[in-house]
Design a protein around this motif. Structure first.
Motif, PDB file in Angstrom:
ATOM      1  N   GLY A 145      21.636  39.768  30.835  1.00  0.00           N
ATOM      2  CA  GLY A 145      23.012  39.515  31.259  1.00  0.00           C
ATOM      3  C   GLY A 145      23.519  38.136  30.900  1.00  0.00           C
ATOM      4  N   ARG A 147      16.524  38.739  33.226  1.00  0.00           N
ATOM      5  CA  ARG A 147      16.795  39.877  34.103  1.00  0.00           C
ATOM      6  C   ARG A 147      16.167  41.117  33.493  1.00  0.00           C
ATOM      7  NH1 ARG A 147      21.504  37.654  36.834  1.00  0.00           N
ATOM      8  NH2 ARG A 147      22.287  36.686  34.956  1.00  0.00           N
ATOM      9  N   ILE A 188      38.588  51.234  37.677  1.00  0.00           N
ATOM     10  CA  ILE A 188      38.707  50.748  36.310  1.00  0.00           C
ATOM     11  C   ILE A 188      37.881  49.494  36.149  1.00  0.00           C
ATOM     12  CG2 ILE A 188      40.992  51.764  36.122  1.00  0.00           C
ATOM     13  CD1 ILE A 188      42.225  49.112  36.375  1.00  0.00           C
ATOM     14  N   VAL A 189      37.646  49.136  34.912  1.00  0.00           N
ATOM     15  CA  VAL A 189      36.726  48.040  34.612  1.00  0.00           C
ATOM     16  C   VAL A 189      37.466  46.930  33.890  1.00  0.00           C
ATOM     17  CG1 VAL A 189      34.595  47.411  33.426  1.00  0.00           C
ATOM     18  CG2 VAL A 189      34.873  49.700  34.376  1.00  0.00           C
ATOM     19  N   GLU A 190      37.150  45.721  34.291  1.00  0.00           N
ATOM     20  CA  GLU A 190      37.737  44.569  33.600  1.00  0.00           C
ATOM     21  C   GLU A 190      36.588  43.648  33.253  1.00  0.00           C
ATOM     22  OE1 GLU A 190      40.550  42.626  36.085  1.00  0.00           O
ATOM     23  OE2 GLU A 190      41.099  41.150  34.584  1.00  0.00           O
ATOM     24  N   TYR A 191      36.734  42.894  32.203  1.00  0.00           N
ATOM     25  CA  TYR A 191      35.632  42.015  31.829  1.00  0.00           C
ATOM     26  C   TYR A 191      35.795  40.613  32.340  1.00  0.00           C
ATOM     27  CZ  TYR A 191      33.494  45.636  29.325  1.00  0.00           C
ATOM     28  OH  TYR A 191      32.861  46.806  29.047  1.00  0.00           O
ATOM     29  N   ARG A 192      34.670  40.029  32.662  1.00  0.00           N
ATOM     30  CA  ARG A 192      34.699  38.640  33.090  1.00  0.00           C
ATOM     31  C   ARG A 192      34.605  37.750  31.869  1.00  0.00           C
ATOM     32  NH1 ARG A 192      33.582  38.220  38.616  1.00  0.00           N
ATOM     33  NH2 ARG A 192      32.580  40.077  39.467  1.00  0.00           N
ATOM     34  N   HIS A 193      34.960  36.532  32.097  1.00  0.00           N
ATOM     35  CA  HIS A 193      34.756  35.521  31.081  1.00  0.00           C
ATOM     36  C   HIS A 193      33.905  34.435  31.719  1.00  0.00           C
ATOM     37  CE1 HIS A 193      37.625  33.285  33.480  1.00  0.00           C
ATOM     38  NE2 HIS A 193      38.363  34.375  33.466  1.00  0.00           N
ATOM     39  N   ALA A 219      32.917  31.034  33.266  1.00  0.00           N
ATOM     40  CA  ALA A 219      33.788  30.085  33.954  1.00  0.00           C
ATOM     41  C   ALA A 219      34.108  28.898  33.049  1.00  0.00           C
ATOM     42  CB  ALA A 219      33.122  29.608  35.232  1.00  0.00           C
ATOM     43  N   HIS A 244      37.974  33.054  38.965  1.00  0.00           N
ATOM     44  CA  HIS A 244      36.578  33.489  38.854  1.00  0.00           C
ATOM     45  C   HIS A 244      36.436  34.989  38.955  1.00  0.00           C
ATOM     46  CE1 HIS A 244      35.270  29.324  40.488  1.00  0.00           C
ATOM     47  NE2 HIS A 244      35.187  29.348  39.188  1.00  0.00           N
ATOM     48  N   LYS A 245      37.437  35.627  39.425  1.00  0.00           N
ATOM     49  CA  LYS A 245      37.408  37.039  39.817  1.00  0.00           C
ATOM     50  C   LYS A 245      36.444  37.229  40.986  1.00  0.00           C
ATOM     51  CE  LYS A 245      38.141  38.841  35.142  1.00  0.00           C
ATOM     52  NZ  LYS A 245      39.307  38.034  34.862  1.00  0.00           N
ATOM     53  N   HIS A 246      36.652  38.267  41.734  1.00  0.00           N
ATOM     54  CA  HIS A 246      35.862  38.489  42.936  1.00  0.00           C
ATOM     55  C   HIS A 246      34.455  38.935  42.560  1.00  0.00           C
ATOM     56  CE1 HIS A 246      34.955  39.728  47.022  1.00  0.00           C
ATOM     57  NE2 HIS A 246      36.068  39.121  47.389  1.00  0.00           N
ATOM     58  N   THR A 247      33.498  38.606  43.406  1.00  0.00           N
ATOM     59  CA  THR A 247      32.139  39.111  43.188  1.00  0.00           C
ATOM     60  C   THR A 247      32.099  40.589  43.547  1.00  0.00           C
ATOM     61  OG1 THR A 247      31.627  38.431  45.435  1.00  0.00           O
ATOM     62  CG2 THR A 247      31.008  36.925  43.667  1.00  0.00           C
ATOM     63  N   GLN A 248      30.992  41.245  43.196  1.00  0.00           N
ATOM     64  CA  GLN A 248      30.870  42.660  43.557  1.00  0.00           C
ATOM     65  C   GLN A 248      29.413  42.988  43.826  1.00  0.00           C
ATOM     66  OE1 GLN A 248      32.206  44.933  40.191  1.00  0.00           O
ATOM     67  NE2 GLN A 248      30.772  43.962  38.778  1.00  0.00           N
ATOM     68  N   GLU A 306      26.855  41.841  35.567  1.00  0.00           N
ATOM     69  CA  GLU A 306      27.296  40.467  35.791  1.00  0.00           C
ATOM     70  C   GLU A 306      28.525  40.141  34.960  1.00  0.00           C
ATOM     71  OE1 GLU A 306      26.543  37.954  37.641  1.00  0.00           O
ATOM     72  OE2 GLU A 306      24.537  38.213  38.431  1.00  0.00           O
ATOM     73  N   VAL A 347      34.033  43.485  36.211  1.00  0.00           N
ATOM     74  CA  VAL A 347      34.462  43.757  37.585  1.00  0.00           C
ATOM     75  C   VAL A 347      34.928  45.191  37.614  1.00  0.00           C
ATOM     76  CG1 VAL A 347      35.840  42.924  39.494  1.00  0.00           C
ATOM     77  CG2 VAL A 347      35.513  41.484  37.503  1.00  0.00           C
ATOM     78  N   HIS A 399      27.674  36.697  39.578  1.00  0.00           N
ATOM     79  CA  HIS A 399      28.840  37.452  40.036  1.00  0.00           C
ATOM     80  C   HIS A 399      28.451  38.710  40.776  1.00  0.00           C
ATOM     81  CE1 HIS A 399      31.432  34.811  37.742  1.00  0.00           C
ATOM     82  NE2 HIS A 399      30.602  34.951  36.732  1.00  0.00           N
TER      83      HIS A 399
END
Lengths: 291, 362, 582
Positions: B9, B23, B119-124, B126, C246-250, C258, C261, C377
């Motif tokens: 990850g 991981r 639905i799914v969104e991607y993180r970036h 920080a 940061h967007k919320h954790t889950q 990771e 979201v 996350h």
């Protein structure tokens, strides 16, 4: 003659009827009861000045049976060898103290402890009055107050309002430190407590102030005058009659139950709602048909 | 059923800590679960029913709002219902109904009718990208270089000194928030000002609080507790009028006393205090030496005085020394005497500061 | 995981362009002037994961809004002045009594302004809910490890919000200048005076002279209505901004990694749920304000330095410092003409400052101990970090015991006990209790971890008892469904601690520069991870599955059949029955 004969016969028939006996008994009861009430005066006198020797004697008999074990045969008090007290001397405590202690059920004490709680009275009014009379005879002490002492009935509206207002200030100065702002009670050292006053009668409040039961200090008439005591009682009664403007009172104990309500009811409800909001709704296995 | 680990990850710009294992997912991520429809999605009748339900909740809310307005104009402040104030109850319940109706309605709308496919969104990461960081750092160093702040210590340090100094007025200008104790003692705004003094003076009568009447020793029985004040509160104002306003409050906050009568055998007089009592009548400051709450919880038989705030307990028959609780000092005692007319008076002010401890107390 | 088919709408057909709507026209007007489309593009369909424990912070947010609304109402009638007036208003029992204007205006709000009492009560209830919800939100964030990088700053902001909220509450309930809150202000003055060296100066500056003076209520008003709300608004905005960025954790689960979201879009679902929850918080506050009486100041009367009530407590959120103050023994030192009041300083000045500092630094302490510098996350179940969970439970226990101490007199009368005994007990308990709580919690977490592993390796208990022909009983276990097994194993292994701190050579000599603290760090880290049960290794998983397969073989006769116990006795046919599974 004929009329008489006929009516006499009719009556005679009824005299042997089934209801006749019952009617005679009822008549007899009414007669004796009425005569008794008319002739014999049975209202008890609780007034100190009118106590009779009989009352004192009755009180002494009751005292010997129920009180002498701790307070001594002559109310002189009993001490153990180490100097501890089993029951204090009652010489000079006065009728008011007895009326309070016995009238609120505190005495006779059921079990030893940090403090005597009030409980259902053991003695009725007449017996209490007798005990009070007997103890009063042991030595002079505060008398049982009359209703004029503690009632604000006869005052004008303005005077009444002033009495209640002043009573509130006196109450807040002298009493709330132990009994709390609403008379809900408070803690004292070593398991003692100032009791809840919500149900206490006016006369008993007066007597408690006057005699200082157990650990309560005295508020003798030289300390709080009878008028001031009356004002305090008037204030307390006005609190009882006052509606709870803001809702249920949570016991009148201040911020502690309020905080508990905020956590248990407030947060409880809101977390419950949150769990509902985020919960999965009902699902079905059916498939959606596109329109 | 063992599967090779899925791609780890980490993004490649994250610091890789050798001490932490990569991981390893023992199972491959099965992906989002298959979506199950709700009855309101597949069944038009259920959908309509849910719509009606939501609309009913909103209608209920509107109804409660109307009721609230009606209550506002019809219920009086002294109406009661079941021993409770009717106005507050009605307003509260109607408002609650109005708000909860909308809230629950909206939630039901979301749960039953709005689309609930996940639905799914991607993180970036920080952190910004390396390029951005590099450009920014370059810009920063260019800027700093051009300003010359690194090369010109005289300019820089004198600026820092000047700016730092400016912080001082910000604090100093708050000086007039209040006088100090020393100033108050030097220029007392009213008698008994300053932490070390109270309004008590020699010969001042001890009077009952609220009513203001003076006290004779014979008024008190053994076991009595009188909440008392200095007489000045009732006649120390202008022209012998009662004190008022700030002067009254300050005087009360240090001058309030309790007077008790104890069996003389039970009293242990303090050293040098043998003549401070009158026939077993003692007088102590009512202000707790812990943090200043007034005390009057008196236990007649033990002659202990308990403070309701933090349960400091003082023995009034023994110079009010502390027998339990967080207080550290006994209550100051007021020396009593009797004046010509037979009333209790103070011999002098307290011999120590009243109330909570403070640094300079000594 | 195939991500090419990520859905972003709820229909199963492609969206088609429609005629420009009114909303589009308005949006265009705004965008031509503000350029908001770029920001809005990212955020309108922003995804928020859905779990009830994520809504606890929302309770705080919405109760803050309720506080603002009800608070503005109150400011329209409240007079923040200590000028003395004689009351001649509606409330009979106080007619003729001298009081401050602040108190008189509070009585007016309660009895003469329609809805005033409701607004006062709602304001007070929502203040309590605000702080309570911040606390449970804090606990949720801590127990799930959501404060780790990159969210440490948000944790710091949140701690400041908690502190400011507490101060705001204290200044707020002191404004009516009633007997109960005035006693609290008196105590606060005592605390300030107990500060060494500057105590009397600070007290005189705050009160504008000697206690009580006539400045404290107006100054508390300014703090309560202007200064702290300003700070709160700014910090809440920062808190929300960071959350959005940061967007919320889950929670870990199928489809969640990771790097993504999974949840519902802001518009419409999340906005509806959050907006609806606002109305619910508001409504519950109105319910409380209408049904339950709170802070009946008319019964307390105006503040008077010579009056007090039994049961004098601050509001619940100040209960724990009050409790510490009550159980502290009376220790003072007198040296060189100066007094050091340990009995007040330690519980009121030192302890809360210490606890708050530790609270704020928790993410950094955690990072130092674990050495974990990665972004996180995905949340951790509390049981999977036993020492961390136990640490917070120990802190909660200490907090709770001090809290109980704050109500010791109420407990004494309600439970018929002695306040002295309660105090002595608590003096001991605040030290011993947290230790016991720590040990129990840690062991409990480890036990739960073992249970999880057992379930992974041997399957879940179906509750169906099998009896073999020889007469032995066993319980049927079935393998977990794939999604559940994945969720349980989507956690990290603890780092291997190689017997020495990093940067030491084989003989344990620390490398230069990593010196003293590295040794301590290593020891603490070892303790932190000690006894943790790791998820199974691939080998163990293999073994477990083989074992399960073996068991299945033995029970093949009933594989896929209902196991009601009558399989071997011919009572009925079981051919087509299927076992339940999750």
């Amino acid at each position: 003659m004929r009329l008489l004969n006929r009516s006499a016969g009719r009556l005679s028939r009824h005299r042997r009827g089934p209801l006749a006996g019952l009617l005679v008994i009822i008549a007899g009861l009414l007669l004796t009861g009425g005569l008794f009430t008319a002739i014999v005066n049975t209202t008890a006198q609780a007034d100190e000045t009118a106590s009779s020797a009989d009352q004192v004697a009755q009180g002494r008999d009751l005292f010997l049976v129920s009180c002498a074990f701790c307070h001594g045969q002559n109310g002189e008090g009993i001490r153990t060898e180490d100097g501890n007290q089993i029951g204090p001397s009652l010489v000079g405590v006065g009728a008011a103290a007895v009326d309070f202690q016995v009238g609120t059920g505190r005495m006779p004490m059921a079990q030893p402890g940090a403090q005597v709680p009030s409980k259902p009275e053991l003695f009725d009014d007449e017996e209490t009055a007798a005990l009070a009379a007997y103890v009063a005879s042991l030595g002079p002490g505060p008398a049982i107050p009359t209703e004029e002492d503690y009632s604000i009935e006869g005052l004008s509206d303005e005077e009444r309002e002033a009495a209640i207002s002043r009573g509130g200030q006196i109450f807040l100065t002298n009493c709330t430190a132990c009994h709390n702002f609403e008379g809900s009670g408070g803690a004292m050292p070593h398991g003692g407590y100032a009791p809840n006053l919500h149900e206490t009668s006016a006369r008993h409040i007066y007597e408690a102030m006057l005699t200082g039961p157990q650990n309560m200090p005295n508020f003798a008439n030289g300390n709080l005058s009878p008028d001031e005591k009356r004002d305090v009682i008037a204030y307390l009664y006005s609190l009882r009659e006052m509606p709870n403007y803001g809702g249920f009172g949570l016991g009148g104990l201040g911020p502690v139950p309020e905080g508990m309500a905020a956590w248990l009811l407030g947060i409880g409800l809101l977390v419950g709602f949150a769990i509902w909001i985020a919960a999965h709704t009902t699902r079905t296995n059916k498939k959606k048909v596109d329109a | 059923m063992s599967t090779p680990p899925v791609t780890d990850g980490h993004s490649h710009d994250e610091p890789v800590d050798e001490n932490l294992p990569a991981r390893d997912d023992l199972y491959a991520n099965p992906g989002l679960e298959e979506h199950h429809w709700r009855p309101t999605d597949v069944d038009p009748k259920a959908e309509k029913r849910a719509e009606r339900q939501v609309a009913a909740l909103f209608t209920l809310s509107a109804l409660c709002t109307v009721l609230l307005l009606v209550a506002y104009f019809t219920i009086d402040a002294d109406d009661t219902i079941g021993g409770l104030g009717a106005q507050n109850l009605a307003f509260g319940l109607c408002l609650a109904g109005a708000l909860l109706g909308i809230g629950i309605g909206i939630i039901q709308w979301a749960r039953k009718l709005m689309a609930d496919v996940e639905i799914v969104e991607y993180r970036h990461p920080a952190a910004s990208s390396e390029e951005d960081r590099a450009v920014t750092i370059q810009a920063l160093s260019d800027g700093l270089e051009e300003s010359g702040i690194g090369r010109r210590p005289l300019v820089r340090n004198s600026l820092l000194g000047a700016v730092g100094l400016l912080g001082l007025p910000a604090v100093v200008f708050l000086r007039d928030l209040g006088p100090t104790n020393a100033q108050v003692v030097a220029n007392p705004p009213f008698p008994g000002s300053g932490l070390e003094h109270t309004v008590w003076t020699k010969g001042m009568r001890v009077v009952r609080d609220v009513v203001g009447s003076p006290i004779r020793p014979s008024d008190l029985e053994i076991g009595d507790l009188v909440n008392a004040e200095p007489e000045a509160l009732f006649n120390g104002g202008e022209d012998g009028e009662p004190m008022e306003g700030v002067a009254l409050q300050v005087a009360k906050s240090k001058g309030a006393v309790v007077v008790v009568r104890i069996e003389p055998d039970e009293i242990t007089p303090g050293k040098g205090r043998e003549n401070w009592s009158v026939d077993g009548i003692l007088c102590y400051s009512k202000i707790c030496t812990h943090v200043g709450c007034p005390i009057s919880l008196y236990e007649r038989t033990t002659h202990h005085l308990l403070c309701p705030c933090h349960q400091s307990t003082f023995d009034l028959a023994d110079s009010a020394r502390v027998v339990f609780g967080p207080a550290a000092r006994p209550l100051p005692q007021l020396a009593l005497a009797v004046d010509d007319e037979g009333y209790l008076v103070a011999q002098a002010d307290f011999d120590e500061p009243v109330g909570p401890s403070y640094w300079e107390r000594g | 995981m195939d991500t090419s088919k990520v859905a972003n709408s709820n229909t199963t057909t492609a969206a088609t362009a429609k005629k420009p709507s009114k909303a589009a026209a308005a949006a265009t007007w705004a965008d031509e002037r503000l350029g908001i489309a770029t920001m809005a593009k990212k955020n309108l369909r922003k995804v928020f994961p859905d779990h009830w424990s994520f809504m606890l912070g929302e309770i705080a947010l919405w109760s803050f809004v309720v506080l603002l609304l009800t608070g503005v109402f109150l400011t329209l009638w409240f007079t923040p002045s200590m000028g003395e007036v004689q009351y001649n208003g509606t409330y009979e029992q106080l007619r003729g009594v001298h009081m401050s204007e602040a108190f008189a205006s509070t009585l007016r709000i309660s009895f003469d302004v329609r809805g005033g009492l409701l607004m006062r009560q709602m304001h007070h209830w929502s203040a309590m809910l605000f702080i309570a919800s911040m606390m449970i939100h804090l606990l949720r964030v801590f127990f799930t490890g959501a404060y780790r990088k990159p969210r440490e700053l948000n944790w710091v902001i949140g701690s400041l919000l908690l502190l400011l909220g507490t101060l705001e509450g204290f200044t707020g309930y002191s404004l009516p200048d009633d007997l109960l809150s005035g006693t609290g202000v008196r105590a606060a003055d005592g605390f300030i005076k107990a500060s060494p060296v500057v105590g009397t100066y600070m007290s005189f500056f705050l009160f504008g002279g000697e206690f009580p003076g006539e400045s404290i209520i107006p100054r508390l008003y300014t703090i309560h209505v202007l200064l702290i709300p300003g700070l709160l608004l700014a910090l809440i905005a920062a808190h929300m901004l960071l959350l959005v960025y940061h967007k919320h954790t889950q929670w870990p689960g199928p489809g969640r990694t990771e790097k993504n979201v999974v949840g519902y879009p802001m518009l419409p679902v999340y906005a509806a749920k959050a907006g609806g929850f606002f109305f619910i918080v508001f409504g519950v506050t109105a319910l409380l304000g209408g049904l339950l009486s709170i802070n009946p100041v008319w019964k307390y009367g105006p503040y008077d330095p010579s009056k007090v009530t039994a049961g004098s407590q601050p509001d619940w959120y100040m209960g724990w410092p009050d409790g510490a103050l009550r159980i502290m023994p009376g220790i003072e030192t007198h040296i060189w003409g100066y007094t050091i009041s340990w009995n007040v300083m330690l519980p009121i000045l030192v302890l809360p400052l210490l606890m708050f500092t530790i609270l704020m630094l928790l993410p950094f302490i955690d990072a130092w101990i674990t050495g974990d510098k990665r972004e996180h996350h995905l949340l951790e179940r509390p049981r999977n970090a036993p020492t961390r969970t136990a640490l917070m439970v120990a802190l909660m226990t200490m907090y709770g015991l001090f809290w109980i101490a704050g109500g010791n007199d109420i407990i004494a009368i309600k439970l018929h006990s002695s306040i002295n005994q309660i105090t002595y007990f608590l003096r001991m308990a605040v030290f011993v209790g947290p230790v016991i709580a720590f040990l129990i919690t840690r062991r409990w977490c480890i036990a739960l971890q073992r249970k999880d592993n057992e379930t992974l390796l041997h399957g879940y208990e179906t509750g169906i008892i099998m009896r073999s022909p020889e007469g032995g009983y066993s319980e049927r276990h079935l393998p977990l469904p794939e999604s559940r097994a994945y969720t349980l194993t989507a956690r990290e292994r603890d780092p291997a601690l190689n017997g020495g701190p990093e940067g030491t050579d084989a003989n344990g000599i620390p490398a230069p520069g990593k010196g003293r603290l590295a040794g301590l760090q290593h020891r603490v880290r070892t303790l932190w991870y000690a006894d943790n049960v790791q998820k199974p290794t691939p080998a163990e998983l293999e073994d477990g599955h083989h074992h399960a397969d073996h068991e299945h073989e033995l029970q093949e006769g009933v594989e896929g059949h209902a196991a009601d116990g009558h399989q071997f006795d011919g009572h009925h046919l079981v051919e087509d029955e299927t076992l339940r599974n999750h």
